[in-house]
Scaffold this motif. Structure first.
Motif, short mmCIF file in Angstrom:
data_model
loop_
_atom_site.label_atom_id
_atom_site.label_comp_id
_atom_site.label_asym_id
_atom_site.label_seq_id
_atom_site.Cartn_x
_atom_site.Cartn_y
_atom_site.Cartn_z
N SER A 243 0.78 -1.20 0.16
CA SER A 243 0.08 -0.04 0.07
C SER A 243 0.86 1.31 -0.10
O SER A 243 0.49 2.20 -0.60
CB SER A 243 -0.98 -0.01 1.18
OG SER A 243 -1.74 -0.70 1.29
N ASN B 272 0.27 4.02 -2.71
CA ASN B 272 0.00 5.42 -2.42
C ASN B 272 0.79 6.26 -2.55
O ASN B 272 0.48 7.49 -2.89
CB ASN B 272 -0.21 5.53 -0.84
CG ASN B 272 -1.69 4.47 -0.47
OD1 ASN B 272 -2.61 4.42 -1.08
ND2 ASN B 272 -1.55 4.17 0.76
N LEU C 147 -0.45 10.07 -2.66
CA LEU C 147 -1.25 10.09 -1.41
C LEU C 147 -0.10 10.04 -0.16
O LEU C 147 -0.54 10.65 0.84
CB LEU C 147 -2.46 9.14 -1.08
CG LEU C 147 -3.49 9.08 -1.98
CD1 LEU C 147 -4.21 7.66 -1.94
CD2 LEU C 147 -4.30 10.47 -1.98
N PRO D 219 -8.24 2.90 -3.88
CA PRO D 219 -7.42 2.41 -2.53
C PRO D 219 -7.91 1.15 -1.79
O PRO D 219 -8.90 0.98 -1.90
CB PRO D 219 -7.61 3.87 -1.72
CG PRO D 219 -9.00 4.29 -2.10
CD PRO D 219 -9.01 3.98 -3.62
N ASP E 109 -5.84 -1.69 -5.01
CA ASP E 109 -5.15 -2.12 -3.77
C ASP E 109 -6.09 -2.99 -2.83
O ASP E 109 -7.05 -2.65 -2.37
CB ASP E 109 -4.83 -1.13 -2.98
CG ASP E 109 -3.76 -1.47 -1.87
OD1 ASP E 109 -3.28 -2.36 -1.87
OD2 ASP E 109 -3.28 -0.57 -0.98
#
Ligand code: ADP
Ligand code: MG
Length: 311
Positions: A52, A56, A61, A91, A166
Motif C-alpha cells: 500500500s 499510495n 497520497l 485504495p 489495492d
C-alpha cells in the motif's frame, strides 16, 4: 525490442516518521521495479510488506522519502500533473464522502482532474460499475460492495492509462469479486489499460496476472512472468498408498522416494523430466498393488515461502 513501461521505480524509499506511539518505520528499502504497458501486473506480499505504501506513493497520497517515480513516462516530481492524470487508484480503505451521491462523487472526481464537462462519461462509468440504479442514493446508504464499486468508478473516471487496485477483493463476496475481475479483464483487453493489483491471495495473482513482483519487508524479492515463477517450482509429488508390503519398490531414475511411517510412498519428481507413468510402472514391476494415489502440485504459496525463506 524493449517494451515501454507504464511504471518505473528507481531506488524508491519510504520511512514513516516516528510518532509518540511508534518508532520510525522503513516501509520501502530501495525498490527498483518496471511494470510494462498493457500488462495485468500483480504485486504480491504478506501484510506489512509495503504494497500500500508503494501504491499510495504512485497515487500521490504518500510522499516518498527518496528515489524516482515515473508514470507513463512522466517523472512524478518534474511533471506532477501529467503523471497524476495517467493513473487511477482504487485504495484499500473504503473512504467515501457520505454526503455525495455516486453520480455527484464521480462528477466531483472528474472535476478534480480538470476534465471538461463534455469529456466526462459519468453515465458510462455508472453503467460499468453497475450503480445506475443507485446514482442518486446517498453514499452512506450504500452497502460495502457498492462503496467499493464506487471507488473503482472514481479511479476510472478520468480514463487513466494505468489502473491500480489495492487489495480489491479482500473481504468482498464472490459475486463482487467476479464482477471486479470481469471488469478488470475487459478494461485490459478492450482499452489496453495497464492494471496493477496488490493481493495476498496467491491464487488470485496466479489466475489474473501476466507478471508478478513479490515484495517482502520493503524489498522486491522476485519478479517474473507468472508461468516462470511457477516453473521455478517444477517439483511435484505423487503420494501412493500401497496394497501390502512395498519394500521391493525402487524409485525410477531422477526420482526421490520417501517412505512415510503410515506406509505411504512419496515420490518427488520434476514435471519436466519424469512422467508419473514411470513411477506407477515401478510399483507394477515390483508386483505391488495401489490402494490410493494423490498428487501434490506446487502453487505460488510454495514459491512465496521458498523465496521469503531464502531472502
Ligand atoms: P501492505 O500494504 O503490504 O500490507 P503497508 O504499505 O500498508 O503494507 O505497510 C508497510 C509498513 O509500513 C508496515 O510496517 C506498516 O505498519 C507501516 N506503515 C504503513 N502506513 C504507515 C503510516 N501511515 N505511518 C507509520 N507506519 C506506517
Ligand atoms: Mg495494504
Amino acid at each position: 525490442m524493449p517494451r515501454e513501461n507504464a511504471i518505473e521505480l528507481r531506488n524508491l524509499r519510504k520511512t514513516y516518521a516516528a510518532t509518540a506511539r511508534s518508532p520510525a518505520k522503513e516501509a520501502l528499502k530501495g525498490v527498483d521495479l518496471d511494470i510494462p504497458r498493457g500488462s495485468i501486473f500483480g504485486l504480491l506480499g504478506p501484510n506489512g510488506a509495503g504494497k500500500s505504501t508503494m501504491i499510495n506513493i504512485l497515487a500521490g497520497l504518500v510522499t516518498k522519502t527518496s528515489g524516482q517515480v515515473t508514470i507513463w513516462g512522466f517523472d512524478q516530481d518534474k511533471n506532477p500533473r501529467q503523471s497524476r492524470a495517467s493513473i487511477g487508484v482504487m485504495p484499500q480503505e473504503l473512504n467515501i464522502d457520505p454526503f455525495f451521491t455516486p453520480r455527484a462523487a464521480l462528477d466531483v472526481q472528474a472535476g478534480l482532474y480538470g476534465m471538461p464537462k463534455s469529456q466526462r462519461d459519468v453515465e458510462g462509468v455508472l453503467r460499468l460499475i453497475g450503480l445506475e440504479d443507485k446514482a442518486e442514493a446517498y453514499a452512506r446508504t450504500l452497502s460495502g460492495g457498492m462503496r467499493r464499486r464506487l471507488l473503482l468508478g472514481k479511479a476510472l473516471i478520468h480514463n487513466p492509462h494505468v489502473l491500480v487496485l489495492d487489495e480489491p477483493t479482500a473481504g468482498v463476496d464472490i459475486e463482487l469479486r467476479q464482477m471486479l475481475w470481469a471488469n478488470v479483464r475487459r478494461l485490459n483487453e478492450e482499452r489496453g489499460m495497464t492494471i496493477i493489483l496488490t493481493t495476498h491471495y496467491l491464487e488470485e495473482a496466479e489466475e489474473m496476472c501476466d507478471e508478478i513482483a513479490i515484495i517482502n519487508q520493503g524489498v522486491v524479492i522476485a519478479r517474473d512472468r507468472t508461468e516462470n515463477l511457477l516453473a521455478q517450482m517444477d517439483q511435484k509429488s505423487l503420494v501412493i498408498l500401497p496394497e501390502g508390503p512395498s519394500d521391493a519398490v525402487t524409485a525410477p531414475q531422477g526420482v526421490t522416494l520417501e517412505r512415510r511411517s503410515d506406509g505411504a510412498l512419496v515420490f518427488s519428481y520434476s514435471r519436466a523430466k519424469t512422467s508419473p507413468a514411470a513411477i506407477l510402472d515401478s510399483l507394477r514391476v515390483a508386483g505391488v498393488g495401489i490402494r490410493d494415489v494423490k498428487t501434490q502440485e506446487p502453487d505460488l504459496q510454495d514459491v512465496f515461502v521458498s523465496l521469503t525463506q531464502s531472502a
